[in-house]
Design a protein around this motif. Structure first.
Motif, PDB file in Angstrom:
ATOM      1  N   ILE A 488     -64.859 -36.586 -26.975  1.00  0.00           N
ATOM      2  CA  ILE A 488     -65.512 -36.218 -28.232  1.00  0.00           C
ATOM      3  C   ILE A 488     -64.582 -36.459 -29.415  1.00  0.00           C
ATOM      4  CG2 ILE A 488     -64.826 -33.798 -27.857  1.00  0.00           C
ATOM      5  CD1 ILE A 488     -68.031 -34.898 -29.672  1.00  0.00           C
ATOM      6  N   THR A 489     -65.117 -37.004 -30.481  1.00  0.00           N
ATOM      7  CA  THR A 489     -64.414 -37.072 -31.761  1.00  0.00           C
ATOM      8  C   THR A 489     -65.264 -36.362 -32.800  1.00  0.00           C
ATOM      9  OG1 THR A 489     -65.402 -39.250 -32.181  1.00  0.00           O
ATOM     10  CG2 THR A 489     -63.164 -39.207 -31.299  1.00  0.00           C
ATOM     11  N   CYS A 490     -64.629 -35.947 -33.891  1.00  0.00           N
ATOM     12  CA  CYS A 490     -65.349 -35.204 -34.934  1.00  0.00           C
ATOM     13  C   CYS A 490     -64.933 -35.696 -36.320  1.00  0.00           C
ATOM     14  CB  CYS A 490     -65.044 -33.702 -34.853  1.00  0.00           C
ATOM     15  SG  CYS A 490     -65.396 -32.934 -33.260  1.00  0.00           S
ATOM     16  N   ASP A 491     -65.894 -35.712 -37.235  1.00  0.00           N
ATOM     17  CA  ASP A 491     -65.545 -35.923 -38.633  1.00  0.00           C
ATOM     18  C   ASP A 491     -64.876 -34.657 -39.153  1.00  0.00           C
ATOM     19  OD1 ASP A 491     -66.440 -38.551 -39.220  1.00  0.00           O
ATOM     20  OD2 ASP A 491     -68.510 -37.864 -39.112  1.00  0.00           O
ATOM     21  N   PRO A 492     -63.963 -34.768 -40.120  1.00  0.00           N
ATOM     22  CA  PRO A 492     -63.194 -33.604 -40.573  1.00  0.00           C
ATOM     23  C   PRO A 492     -63.943 -32.724 -41.574  1.00  0.00           C
ATOM     24  CG  PRO A 492     -62.461 -35.555 -41.729  1.00  0.00           C
ATOM     25  CD  PRO A 492     -63.493 -36.025 -40.750  1.00  0.00           C
ATOM     26  N   PHE A 493     -65.067 -32.163 -41.121  1.00  0.00           N
ATOM     27  CA  PHE A 493     -65.857 -31.255 -41.959  1.00  0.00           C
ATOM     28  C   PHE A 493     -66.127 -29.978 -41.178  1.00  0.00           C
ATOM     29  CE2 PHE A 493     -67.316 -35.546 -43.299  1.00  0.00           C
ATOM     30  CZ  PHE A 493     -66.835 -35.517 -44.600  1.00  0.00           C
ATOM     31  N   TYR A 494     -66.014 -28.844 -41.868  1.00  0.00           N
ATOM     32  CA  TYR A 494     -66.407 -27.584 -41.244  1.00  0.00           C
ATOM     33  C   TYR A 494     -67.925 -27.460 -41.284  1.00  0.00           C
ATOM     34  CZ  TYR A 494     -61.597 -25.930 -41.075  1.00  0.00           C
ATOM     35  OH  TYR A 494     -60.258 -25.791 -40.786  1.00  0.00           O
ATOM     36  N   PRO A 495     -68.534 -26.833 -40.262  1.00  0.00           N
ATOM     37  CA  PRO A 495     -69.999 -26.728 -40.233  1.00  0.00           C
ATOM     38  C   PRO A 495     -70.577 -25.744 -41.243  1.00  0.00           C
ATOM     39  CG  PRO A 495     -69.028 -25.604 -38.344  1.00  0.00           C
ATOM     40  CD  PRO A 495     -67.915 -26.320 -39.030  1.00  0.00           C
ATOM     41  N   SER A 496     -69.725 -24.908 -41.836  1.00  0.00           N
ATOM     42  CA  SER A 496     -70.203 -23.960 -42.833  1.00  0.00           C
ATOM     43  C   SER A 496     -69.044 -23.537 -43.726  1.00  0.00           C
ATOM     44  CB  SER A 496     -70.808 -22.716 -42.161  1.00  0.00           C
ATOM     45  OG  SER A 496     -69.785 -21.893 -41.613  1.00  0.00           O
ATOM     46  N   GLU A 497     -69.340 -22.698 -44.717  1.00  0.00           N
ATOM     47  CA  GLU A 497     -68.305 -22.172 -45.595  1.00  0.00           C
ATOM     48  C   GLU A 497     -67.579 -20.989 -45.003  1.00  0.00           C
ATOM     49  OE1 GLU A 497     -67.260 -23.505 -48.495  1.00  0.00           O
ATOM     50  OE2 GLU A 497     -68.619 -25.163 -48.048  1.00  0.00           O
ATOM     51  N   ASN A 498     -68.047 -20.471 -43.865  1.00  0.00           N
ATOM     52  CA  ASN A 498     -67.401 -19.331 -43.230  1.00  0.00           C
ATOM     53  C   ASN A 498     -65.990 -19.698 -42.806  1.00  0.00           C
ATOM     54  OD1 ASN A 498     -69.711 -17.812 -43.489  1.00  0.00           O
ATOM     55  ND2 ASN A 498     -70.464 -18.280 -41.435  1.00  0.00           N
ATOM     56  N   LEU A 499     -65.063 -18.770 -42.937  1.00  0.00           N
ATOM     57  CA  LEU A 499     -63.671 -19.022 -42.588  1.00  0.00           C
ATOM     58  C   LEU A 499     -63.361 -18.695 -41.140  1.00  0.00           C
ATOM     59  CD1 LEU A 499     -61.913 -17.617 -45.775  1.00  0.00           C
ATOM     60  CD2 LEU A 499     -62.528 -19.988 -45.262  1.00  0.00           C
ATOM     61  N   TYR A 500     -64.087 -17.737 -40.566  1.00  0.00           N
ATOM     62  CA  TYR A 500     -63.812 -17.290 -39.195  1.00  0.00           C
ATOM     63  C   TYR A 500     -64.943 -17.670 -38.248  1.00  0.00           C
ATOM     64  CZ  TYR A 500     -62.611 -14.227 -35.271  1.00  0.00           C
ATOM     65  OH  TYR A 500     -62.304 -13.758 -34.035  1.00  0.00           O
ATOM     66  N   TYR A 501     -66.161 -17.373 -38.654  1.00  0.00           N
ATOM     67  CA  TYR A 501     -67.322 -17.653 -37.784  1.00  0.00           C
ATOM     68  C   TYR A 501     -67.843 -19.051 -38.098  1.00  0.00           C
ATOM     69  CZ  TYR A 501     -67.149 -12.600 -37.218  1.00  0.00           C
ATOM     70  OH  TYR A 501     -66.741 -11.324 -36.955  1.00  0.00           O
ATOM     71  N   ILE A 502     -67.396 -20.032 -37.306  1.00  0.00           N
ATOM     72  CA  ILE A 502     -67.838 -21.407 -37.552  1.00  0.00           C
ATOM     73  C   ILE A 502     -68.537 -21.973 -36.316  1.00  0.00           C
ATOM     74  CG2 ILE A 502     -66.016 -21.867 -39.214  1.00  0.00           C
ATOM     75  CD1 ILE A 502     -64.573 -23.434 -36.996  1.00  0.00           C
TER      76      ILE A 502
END
Length: 502
Positions: A488-502
């Motif tokens: 698996i590879t991933c683009d460098p984006f978080y799935p949400s603005e949450n800092l802990y619960y992602i």
């Protein structure tokens, strides 16, 4: 059908023969094992056909003549250093490694705690090992190591550290990761063996870089990409060329330290070293197992792209600095690669953009694309019930089992019940079911549902599937995909603005 570029049987035969030839020169050979002893996924990816457990099977072939010492640096235990591939700390990886080695019938002599000075967490780890009847030795840091040779090879240096009694002609020294003190442990043993009147030698078994393929071969560049955080740089072994007029490839750290290591060995043994170059010290024969160079080149280029994605994600997470990120970009440019050269990247991004166009979502939609063995692309997106990892897995095994897309493998009612348990009773903030939870539900459903059983039986065919996500995955999903054998590879984006619960 996946192409093969490497002959694992030829490699094991060549490698075991070469090690035994080296052993014949000594009463005892201390063999420093670099890289992963078990589950070498990097080697498997860049050398299609390579057995990821080749090293351990090689040792199994030599088990009557070999025993194993495991090193771990006390500082890594104290700061809870994590292995990225398994998601566990180095001390836990030592326990995992012991279990794995015993499972192969190999003898673990002991664990050595290196650069130990009474660190509290390390003391607890030593207690844990000793109460499970595992021998533990501690080595203190030696002032001036490795440059102050007079002090190192003296009563104030190696003499102060424990000698580890061994009985087999081959002593393998391995560790959870780099910087664990394997070399120092080997040299310490040489010192004590010498003072006991034994003839002992040292060799290094490091799979990469491959010394007998060109410096700029994608296989060697892929190694540089894999160790970009260590700032390793492949170079021509000038010592080897000057002595033998033969081109060989090594990396900067070994080249820089070779003169010092050579002098330490000469100081210990009291005679000139038989090694004239870092390449001489090595026993690696992996290059002789390559049977299709073009296949290896293509696979290595894909690994460079994979490592590029990993580096960008690590930078986003704050784990590495910008210098490392820029070095990785230069490696990509050197091989003239772009991210879209990885097949599942474009389909995942395209589907995510389509979702964003038809919704009010501002964050990058979470989409995963799988490239199946026959070349088909299957995607999955995050829904209210399941995350993208779960939907991509279910969609893929339905395609592999030739089950219509309209048929539910899992009843929505069952999924909703599990979700209520997760959110209402277990108080999870992450409401969508992850891959592990969905796979458990699938396994249970397969008992009574023949269609679910048909799809469940196809999970094994996800081995070596290439996948790409438009967002960074959480650790649980990442580990589940790894256990299934996907890359698996991933683009460098978080799935949400949450800092802990992602």
């Amino acid at each position: 059908m996946k192409k093969t570029g490497f002959d694992p049987q030829k490699y094991i035969e060549e490698q075991s023969k070469y090690i035994l030839e080296r052993v014949n020169d000594y009463d005892k050979l201390y063999l420093e094992f670099g890289g992963k002893l078990i589950g070498d996924k990097h080697a498997k990816r860049v050398l299609p056909g390579f057995d990821e457990d080749a090293k351990i099977k090689l040792l199994q072939k030599l088990k009557d003549q070999a025993e194993i010492i495991i090193c771990v640096y006390a500082g890594d235990i104290e700061r809870n250093k994590i292995r990225g591939d398994y998601g566990i700390t180095y001390d836990m990886d030592v326990l995992r490694l012991i279990d794995e080695l015993r499972g192969y019938g190999l003898e673990v002599n002991s664990v050595v705690i290196t650069r130990y000075n009474g660190q509290p967490s390390t003391k607890l780890f030593i207690n844990k090992l000793e109460r499970r009847d595992i021998k533990v030795f501690t080595h203190a840091a030696i002032e001036g190591y490795p440059s102050d040779i007079e002090n190192i090879v003296s009563d104030e240096g190696f003499a102060k550290n424990d000698y580890i009694p061994t009985t087999k002609p081959i002593v393998v020294v391995t560790a959870p990761g780099p910087g664990s003190g394997k070399l120092a442990t080997c040299l310490n043993q040489l010192y004590h063996e010498r003072h006991q009147g034994n003839t002992a030698g040292y060799s290094k078994f490091e799979t990469f870089p491959v010394w007998n393929v060109p410096l700029k071969h994608p296989l060697n560049i892929a190694y540089e990409a894999a160790t970009v955080d260590l700032k390793d740089v492949n170079m021509m072994d000038n010592f080897h060329f000057e002595k033998y007029n033969q081109v060989a490839v090594n990396y900067n750290r070994d080249l820089e330290t070779f003169p010092v290591i050579k002098r330490i060995i000469e100081k210990i043994t009291g005679k000139e070293s038989v090694y004239q170059s870092p390449t001489d010290m090595g026993v690696n024969r992996v290059g002789f197992g390559i049977i299709d160079d073009e296949v290896v080149k293509d696979a290595s280029k894909q690994e460079i792209i994979r490592r590029s994605f990993s580096t960008e994600c690590d930078f986003k997470k704050g784990l590495i600095d910008e210098e490392i990120l820029n070095h990785m970009k230069l490696i990509m440019e050197e091989v003239e690669l772009k991210k879209e050269d990885r097949v599942p990247v474009a389909p995942a991004r395209k589907y995510a953009e389509k979702i964003r166009e038809h919704s009010e979502v501002t964050d990058m939609p979470a989409v995963i694309a799988f490239e199946l063995p026959d070349g088909q692309i299957v995607t999955g997106r995050t829904t209210e019930l399941m995350d993208s990892c779960s939907t991509a897995i279910l969609n893929s095994i339905k395609v592999l089992a030739k089950i219509s897309d309209e048929i539910h493998l899992l009843s929505p009612n069952i999924l909703e019940t599990i979700q209520k348990l997760k959110v209402n009773d277990l108080h999870s903030k992450m409401t969508a079911l992850n891959a592990n939870e969905v796979l458990i539900a699938l396994a249970i459903s397969a008992v009574t549902n023949p269609t679910a059983q048909l799809a469940y039986n196809k999970l094994a065919e996800l081995q070596d599937v290439q996948a790409h996500s438009t967002v960074m995955l959480n650790k649980d999903d990442e580990q589940t995909l790894r256990k299934l054998g996907l890359d698996i590879t991933c683009d460098p984006f978080y799935p949400s603005e949450n800092l802990y619960y992602i």
